[in-house]
Design an enzyme around this catalytic site. Structure first.
Site, short mmCIF file in Angstrom:
data_model
loop_
_atom_site.label_atom_id
_atom_site.label_comp_id
_atom_site.label_asym_id
_atom_site.label_seq_id
_atom_site.Cartn_x
_atom_site.Cartn_y
_atom_site.Cartn_z
N THR A 62 0.84 -1.19 0.00
CA THR A 62 0.00 0.00 0.00
C THR A 62 0.88 1.24 0.00
O THR A 62 2.11 1.16 -0.18
CB THR A 62 -0.99 -0.03 1.19
OG1 THR A 62 -1.91 1.05 1.07
CG2 THR A 62 -0.28 0.03 2.53
N LYS A 66 3.64 1.32 -3.84
CA LYS A 66 3.10 0.56 -4.98
C LYS A 66 3.94 0.71 -6.25
O LYS A 66 4.09 -0.24 -7.02
CB LYS A 66 1.65 0.97 -5.25
CG LYS A 66 0.68 0.53 -4.17
CD LYS A 66 -0.74 0.89 -4.55
CE LYS A 66 -1.73 0.43 -3.48
NZ LYS A 66 -3.13 0.70 -3.86
N ARG A 152 -9.53 17.67 -11.43
CA ARG A 152 -9.41 19.10 -11.13
C ARG A 152 -8.37 19.75 -12.07
O ARG A 152 -8.58 20.84 -12.58
CB ARG A 152 -9.01 19.30 -9.67
CG ARG A 152 -9.17 20.72 -9.16
CD ARG A 152 -8.65 20.80 -7.73
NE ARG A 152 -9.43 19.98 -6.83
CZ ARG A 152 -10.41 20.43 -6.06
NH1 ARG A 152 -10.76 21.70 -6.12
NH2 ARG A 152 -11.04 19.62 -5.24
N GLY A 244 -16.34 2.72 -0.43
CA GLY A 244 -15.27 1.86 -0.90
C GLY A 244 -14.89 0.68 -0.02
O GLY A 244 -13.89 0.01 -0.31
#
EC number: 1.1.1.25
Length: 282
Positions: A62, A66, A152, A244
């Site tokens: 994690t 990664k 964004r 999630g």
């Protein structure tokens, strides 16, 4: 002999992976251990090597490792290749390391568990970071009609489309586009928020008109209460919102299957994990 597995990260104390994999293993009588390992930010490779040298069979990875894990693999899956990152490492019989990215597979599995099918769905993916990148191929393989990516910073969304186009064999290129948030129009069946904005109680600057009474909204973040993005989606009249947590369990299940050749029951574990999350001190 008990097989060893682990998850590497920094920080890692919050990880729910040991609980999830323990629950996966229990009903199958699989003889394994699964631990959380805090690797130094500048010492991931050394920590991973020590783990495998001590008999480790596989590992999850994690934040923030990664991409480093990707570079250490001798072979990688198509999903990992497109993602440019791996979350699952397997030590093969010949001593080489295979890398997979099960994040997008976990997302798709959770969406299908909730919706039944993704065939011909029009999907809007918000965000252009690693989480979004890892979901593109699994979503397309699930049969969606179109994938619109919006971020964004528009150039990052376009870069993601360009990266995908460069590795795709042509089958999906026409289905993937990047659109500026201010220019989003039309209707989407599913809107997926891959940004971490909800963790700070914030929202991506999305126009409200993209949500209709038929829209399903999915936030990759999760918590004991409804996430900021899903609260906003409900206030705009979304048909359904999903967080999630199921993706977390789903990606873990895909890792477990890669390692053990067994498909665990995700719904039982998801219920247990949801109860555990609700019981944690606020």
């Amino acid at each position: 002999m008990t097989d060893r597995y682990a998850v590497f990260g920094n920080p890692i104390s919050h990880s729910k992976s040991p609980f999830i994999h323990g629950q996966f293993a229990a009903p199958t009588q699989e003889s394994l251990t699964y631990e959380a390992i805090l690797a130094p930010v500048d010492g991931f490779e050394a920590s991973l090597t020590a783990f495998f040298n001590a008999g480790g069979k596989g590992a999850n990875v994690t934040v923030p490792f990664k991409e480093q894990a990707f570079a250490l693999c001798d072979s990688i899956s198509p999903e990992a290749k497109l993602a440019g990152a791996v979350n699952t490492l397997s030590l093969l019989a010949d001593g080489t390391i295979r890398g997979d990215n099960t994040d997008g597979l976990g997302l798709v599995a959770d969406l299908i568990a909730n919706l039944g099918s993704l065939q011909d769905q029009r999907v809007l993916l918000i965000g252009a970071g690693g989480a979004a990148r890892g979901c593109i191929l699994p979503l397309l393989n699930a049969g969606i009609a179109q994938l619109t990516i919006s971020n964004r910073t528009h150039t990052k969304a376009q870069l993601l489309v360009d990266i995908f186009t460069s590795v795709d064999n042509g089958a999906y290129v026409s289905k993937v586009t990047a659109v500026e948030m201010s220019e989003l129009a039309g209707e989407f069946d599913i809107i997926i928020n891959s940004t971490s904005a909800s963790l700070a109680g914030e929202l991506p600057p999305l126009p409200a008109h993209i949500i209709t009474t038929q829209t399903v909204c999915y936030d990759m973040m999760y918590g004991a209460s409804v996430t900021a993005f899903n609260q906003w989606a409900l206030s705009q009249g979304a048909a359904k919102v999903i967080d999630g947590l199921g993706m977390l369990v789903g990606q873990a299940a895909k890792s477990f299957t890669l390692w053990r050749g067994i498909e665990p029951d995700t719904q039982v574990v998801l219920t247990l994990l949801r109860d555990k999350l609700m019981a944690e001190p606020k």
